[in-house]
Design an enzyme around this catalytic site. Structure first.
Site, PDB file in Angstrom:
ATOM      1  N   LEU A  10       0.822  -1.224   0.000  1.00 51.10           N
ATOM      2  CA  LEU A  10       0.000   0.000   0.000  1.00 51.10           C
ATOM      3  C   LEU A  10       0.860   1.280   0.000  1.00 51.10           C
ATOM      4  O   LEU A  10       0.895   2.035  -0.979  1.00 51.10           O
ATOM      5  CB  LEU A  10      -0.911  -0.006   1.239  1.00 51.10           C
ATOM      6  N   ARG A  49       6.070  -0.970  12.701  1.00 52.14           N
ATOM      7  CA  ARG A  49       6.210   0.154  13.638  1.00 52.14           C
ATOM      8  C   ARG A  49       7.269  -0.099  14.708  1.00 52.14           C
ATOM      9  O   ARG A  49       8.160   0.731  14.931  1.00 52.14           O
ATOM     10  CB  ARG A  49       4.846   0.423  14.302  1.00 52.14           C
ATOM     11  N   SER A 116       1.292  -2.135   7.360  1.00 56.79           N
ATOM     12  CA  SER A 116       0.685  -1.107   8.206  1.00 56.79           C
ATOM     13  C   SER A 116      -0.601  -1.567   8.882  1.00 56.79           C
ATOM     14  O   SER A 116      -1.508  -2.099   8.234  1.00 56.79           O
ATOM     15  CB  SER A 116       0.377   0.131   7.366  1.00 56.79           C
ATOM     16  N   LYS A 117      -0.673  -1.292  10.184  1.00 61.17           N
ATOM     17  CA  LYS A 117      -1.900  -1.610  10.927  1.00 61.17           C
ATOM     18  C   LYS A 117      -2.981  -0.581  10.604  1.00 61.17           C
ATOM     19  O   LYS A 117      -4.118  -0.714  11.050  1.00 61.17           O
ATOM     20  CB  LYS A 117      -1.611  -1.660  12.431  1.00 61.17           C
ATOM     21  N   ASP A 170       7.357  -1.225  -3.168  1.00 62.89           N
ATOM     22  CA  ASP A 170       8.299  -0.104  -3.355  1.00 62.89           C
ATOM     23  C   ASP A 170       9.504  -0.216  -2.406  1.00 62.89           C
ATOM     24  O   ASP A 170      10.416   0.592  -2.498  1.00 62.89           O
ATOM     25  CB  ASP A 170       7.603   1.244  -3.106  1.00 62.89           C
TER      26      ASP A 170
END
Ligand code: BG6
Ligand code: MG
Length: 222
Positions: A10, A49, A116-117, A170
Protein backbone atom coordinates in the site's frame (compact mmCIF):
# COMPACT_ATOMS: atom_id res chain seq x y z
CA UNK A 1 1.52 -20.11 -16.96
CA UNK A 2 -0.91 -17.24 -16.19
CA UNK A 3 -0.86 -15.60 -12.73
CA UNK A 4 -4.03 -15.92 -10.65
CA UNK A 5 -3.40 -12.95 -8.32
CA UNK A 6 -1.51 -9.71 -7.96
CA UNK A 7 -0.77 -8.71 -4.36
CA UNK A 8 -0.02 -5.04 -3.77
CA UNK A 9 1.79 -3.23 -1.00
CA UNK A 10 0.00 0.00 0.00
CA UNK A 11 2.32 2.74 1.32
CA UNK A 12 4.37 4.13 -1.57
CA UNK A 13 2.76 1.87 -4.17
CA UNK A 14 -0.92 2.85 -4.27
CA UNK A 15 -0.61 6.22 -2.49
CA UNK A 16 2.02 8.54 -1.07
CA UNK A 17 1.58 7.64 2.61
CA UNK A 18 5.31 6.67 2.63
CA UNK A 19 6.00 10.40 2.90
CA UNK A 20 3.73 10.71 5.98
CA UNK A 21 5.42 7.75 7.70
CA UNK A 22 8.75 9.46 7.01
CA UNK A 23 7.62 12.79 8.48
CA UNK A 24 6.22 11.13 11.61
CA UNK A 25 9.39 9.07 12.20
CA UNK A 26 11.57 12.11 11.56
CA UNK A 27 9.70 14.01 14.27
CA UNK A 28 10.30 11.16 16.76
CA UNK A 29 13.99 10.91 15.80
CA UNK A 30 14.44 14.67 16.18
CA UNK A 31 12.81 14.54 19.62
CA UNK A 32 15.34 11.85 20.59
CA UNK A 33 18.25 13.82 19.11
CA UNK A 34 18.89 11.18 16.44
CA UNK A 35 19.78 12.20 12.89
CA UNK A 36 17.23 10.71 10.47
CA UNK A 37 17.87 11.11 6.77
CA UNK A 38 16.43 9.80 3.50
CA UNK A 39 18.81 6.82 3.53
CA UNK A 40 17.41 5.78 6.91
CA UNK A 41 13.93 6.27 5.52
CA UNK A 42 14.66 3.99 2.57
CA UNK A 43 15.70 1.25 5.01
CA UNK A 44 12.52 1.71 7.05
CA UNK A 45 10.13 1.44 4.10
CA UNK A 46 8.02 -1.68 4.62
CA UNK A 47 9.40 -2.18 8.16
CA UNK A 48 6.74 -2.43 10.90
CA UNK A 49 6.21 0.15 13.64
CA UNK A 50 8.14 -1.57 16.47
CA UNK A 51 11.17 -2.41 14.33
CA UNK A 52 11.26 1.09 12.87
CA UNK A 53 11.54 2.59 16.36
CA UNK A 54 14.17 -0.01 17.31
CA UNK A 55 16.20 1.08 14.27
CA UNK A 56 16.10 4.74 15.38
CA UNK A 57 17.03 3.85 18.97
CA UNK A 58 19.91 1.68 17.79
CA UNK A 59 21.16 4.45 15.49
CA UNK A 60 21.17 6.85 18.42
CA UNK A 61 22.60 4.31 20.88
CA UNK A 62 19.52 4.87 23.06
CA UNK A 63 18.07 2.40 25.57
CA UNK A 64 14.66 2.96 27.18
CA UNK A 65 11.98 1.44 29.38
CA UNK A 66 9.21 -0.56 27.70
CA UNK A 67 6.63 2.02 28.79
CA UNK A 68 8.48 4.89 27.08
CA UNK A 69 8.95 2.74 23.96
CA UNK A 70 5.20 2.09 23.87
CA UNK A 71 4.46 5.79 24.36
CA UNK A 72 6.70 6.75 21.43
CA UNK A 73 4.91 4.20 19.21
CA UNK A 74 1.59 5.81 20.19
CA UNK A 75 2.92 9.32 19.57
CA UNK A 76 4.26 8.36 16.14
CA UNK A 77 0.93 6.79 15.20
CA UNK A 78 -1.10 9.75 16.43
CA UNK A 79 1.07 12.10 14.37
CA UNK A 80 0.74 9.78 11.35
CA UNK A 81 -3.07 9.64 11.77
CA UNK A 82 -3.23 13.42 11.85
CA UNK A 83 -1.15 13.59 8.64
CA UNK A 84 -3.49 11.17 6.80
CA UNK A 85 -6.71 12.69 8.20
CA UNK A 86 -7.56 14.44 4.93
CA UNK A 87 -6.58 11.79 2.42
CA UNK A 88 -9.30 10.92 -0.08
CA UNK A 89 -9.72 9.20 -3.48
CA UNK A 90 -7.71 11.99 -5.13
CA UNK A 91 -4.64 10.70 -3.29
CA UNK A 92 -4.68 7.43 -5.16
CA UNK A 93 -1.64 7.29 -7.44
CA UNK A 94 -2.32 7.68 -11.16
CA UNK A 95 -2.49 4.32 -12.89
CA UNK A 96 -3.86 2.34 -9.95
CA UNK A 97 -7.52 2.21 -11.01
CA UNK A 98 -6.76 1.37 -14.64
CA UNK A 99 -4.39 -1.39 -13.50
CA UNK A 100 -7.06 -2.83 -11.16
CA UNK A 101 -9.65 -2.67 -13.97
CA UNK A 102 -7.37 -4.60 -16.34
CA UNK A 103 -6.70 -7.23 -13.66
CA UNK A 104 -10.43 -7.71 -13.06
CA UNK A 105 -11.06 -7.94 -16.81
CA UNK A 106 -8.38 -10.67 -16.99
CA UNK A 107 -9.92 -12.55 -14.04
CA UNK A 108 -6.84 -11.98 -11.90
CA UNK A 109 -7.52 -11.52 -8.19
CA UNK A 110 -6.31 -8.45 -6.29
CA UNK A 111 -4.80 -8.65 -2.78
CA UNK A 112 -3.31 -6.19 -0.31
CA UNK A 113 -0.22 -7.05 1.77
CA UNK A 114 0.70 -3.98 3.78
CA UNK A 115 2.86 -3.94 6.92
CA UNK A 116 0.68 -1.11 8.21
CA UNK A 117 -1.90 -1.61 10.93
CA UNK A 118 -3.60 1.45 9.42
CA UNK A 119 -4.02 -0.18 5.99
CA UNK A 120 -7.78 -0.82 6.31
CA UNK A 121 -8.35 2.83 7.26
CA UNK A 122 -6.22 4.11 4.37
CA UNK A 123 -7.90 2.00 1.65
CA UNK A 124 -11.26 3.07 3.06
CA UNK A 125 -10.26 6.74 2.78
CA UNK A 126 -8.97 6.13 -0.75
CA UNK A 127 -12.32 4.55 -1.66
CA UNK A 128 -10.76 1.33 -3.01
CA UNK A 129 -11.53 -1.22 -0.31
CA UNK A 130 -14.27 -2.95 -2.32
CA UNK A 131 -11.82 -3.61 -5.17
CA UNK A 132 -9.72 -6.07 -3.17
CA UNK A 133 -10.49 -9.77 -3.14
CA UNK A 134 -8.54 -10.08 0.13
CA UNK A 135 -6.88 -7.63 2.51
CA UNK A 136 -4.12 -8.96 4.76
CA UNK A 137 -4.03 -7.95 8.42
CA UNK A 138 -0.54 -6.88 9.59
CA UNK A 139 -1.69 -7.23 13.20
CA UNK A 140 -2.03 -11.01 12.97
CA UNK A 141 1.10 -12.09 11.09
CA UNK A 142 4.01 -13.42 13.15
CA UNK A 143 7.01 -12.04 11.26
CA UNK A 144 6.98 -8.70 9.49
CA UNK A 145 8.66 -7.91 6.14
CA UNK A 146 11.29 -8.93 4.96
CA UNK A 147 9.74 -12.23 6.17
CA UNK A 148 7.21 -13.62 3.66
CA UNK A 149 4.34 -14.00 6.20
CA UNK A 150 1.99 -11.22 5.06
CA UNK A 151 2.31 -12.15 1.35
CA UNK A 152 1.73 -15.84 2.18
CA UNK A 153 -1.27 -14.95 4.38
CA UNK A 154 -2.81 -12.96 1.52
CA UNK A 155 -2.14 -15.74 -1.03
CA UNK A 156 -3.82 -18.12 1.40
CA UNK A 157 -6.77 -15.75 1.86
CA UNK A 158 -7.11 -15.52 -1.93
CA UNK A 159 -6.84 -19.33 -2.18
CA UNK A 160 -4.00 -19.03 -4.70
CA UNK A 161 -0.66 -20.88 -4.49
CA UNK A 162 2.30 -18.47 -4.06
CA UNK A 163 3.86 -19.36 -7.43
CA UNK A 164 0.68 -18.09 -9.13
CA UNK A 165 1.01 -14.71 -7.38
CA UNK A 166 2.80 -11.53 -8.40
CA UNK A 167 3.81 -9.11 -5.62
CA UNK A 168 4.18 -5.35 -6.13
CA UNK A 169 6.39 -3.39 -3.71
CA UNK A 170 8.30 -0.10 -3.35
CA UNK A 171 10.50 -1.23 -0.44
CA UNK A 172 13.65 -3.33 -0.32
CA UNK A 173 12.22 -5.27 2.66
CA UNK A 174 8.99 -5.78 0.72
CA UNK A 175 10.68 -7.14 -2.41
CA UNK A 176 12.64 -9.50 -0.14
CA UNK A 177 9.34 -10.63 1.42
CA UNK A 178 7.87 -11.35 -2.04
CA UNK A 179 10.95 -13.34 -3.09
CA UNK A 180 10.96 -15.32 0.18
CA UNK A 181 7.29 -16.11 -0.46
CA UNK A 182 8.34 -17.63 -3.80
CA UNK A 183 6.40 -15.07 -5.83
CA UNK A 184 7.29 -12.99 -8.91
CA UNK A 185 8.37 -9.50 -7.75
CA UNK A 186 7.53 -6.20 -9.40
CA UNK A 187 9.29 -3.17 -7.93
CA UNK A 188 7.91 0.38 -7.91
CA UNK A 189 10.76 2.87 -7.70
CA UNK A 190 14.43 2.73 -8.56
CA UNK A 191 16.02 -0.26 -10.35
CA UNK A 192 19.32 0.40 -8.52
CA UNK A 193 17.55 0.08 -5.15
CA UNK A 194 15.07 -2.74 -5.86
CA UNK A 195 17.71 -5.09 -7.27
CA UNK A 196 15.90 -8.33 -6.32
CA UNK A 197 12.75 -7.51 -8.31
CA UNK A 198 12.21 -9.22 -11.66
CA UNK A 199 10.87 -5.97 -13.15
CA UNK A 200 10.91 -2.37 -11.88
CA UNK A 201 8.71 0.56 -12.93
CA UNK A 202 9.13 4.15 -11.74
CA UNK A 203 5.52 4.34 -10.55
CA UNK A 204 2.08 2.79 -11.02
CA UNK A 205 1.27 4.81 -14.15
CA UNK A 206 4.44 3.42 -15.75
CA UNK A 207 3.51 -0.15 -14.83
CA UNK A 208 2.93 -2.02 -18.06
CA UNK A 209 0.65 -4.94 -17.20
CA UNK A 210 1.24 -6.75 -20.53
CA UNK A 211 4.97 -6.62 -19.88
CA UNK A 212 4.45 -7.94 -16.34
CA UNK A 213 2.28 -10.82 -17.55
CA UNK A 214 4.63 -11.82 -20.37
CA UNK A 215 7.69 -11.57 -18.12
CA UNK A 216 5.91 -13.67 -15.49
CA UNK A 217 5.08 -16.21 -18.19
CA UNK A 218 8.65 -16.52 -19.49
CA UNK A 219 9.94 -16.66 -15.91
CA UNK A 220 7.67 -19.54 -14.99
CA UNK A 221 8.03 -21.46 -18.30
CA UNK A 222 10.43 -24.34 -17.84
C1 BG6 B 1 4.67 0.11 6.00
C2 BG6 B 1 5.40 1.40 5.79
O1 BG6 B 1 3.75 -0.09 4.95
O2 BG6 B 1 3.95 0.12 7.23
C3 BG6 B 1 6.27 1.74 6.99
O3 BG6 B 1 6.21 1.28 4.63
C4 BG6 B 1 5.43 1.71 8.26
O4 BG6 B 1 6.84 3.01 6.80
C5 BG6 B 1 4.77 0.34 8.39
O5 BG6 B 1 6.25 1.97 9.40
C6 BG6 B 1 3.92 0.19 9.65
O6 BG6 B 1 2.83 1.09 9.58
P1 BG6 B 1 1.87 1.42 10.80
O7 BG6 B 1 0.79 2.25 10.14
O8 BG6 B 1 1.36 0.12 11.31
O9 BG6 B 1 2.66 2.14 11.80
MG1 MG C 1 5.63 0.40 0.73
Amino acid sequence: MKPSAVIFDLDGVLTDTAEFHYLAWKAIATRLGVDFNLDDNEKLKGVDRENSLLYILEKGGIAMEASQFKQLLCDKNEHYLSLIADINPNHLFAGVLSCFRKLKASNIKIGLASASKNAALVINKLGIEALFDYVGDAAVVTHSKPAPDIFLAVANGLKVAPEYCIGVEDAVAGVQAIKSANMFAVGIGDTKVLTQAELVFANMSELDLNKVLSSYQSNTAT
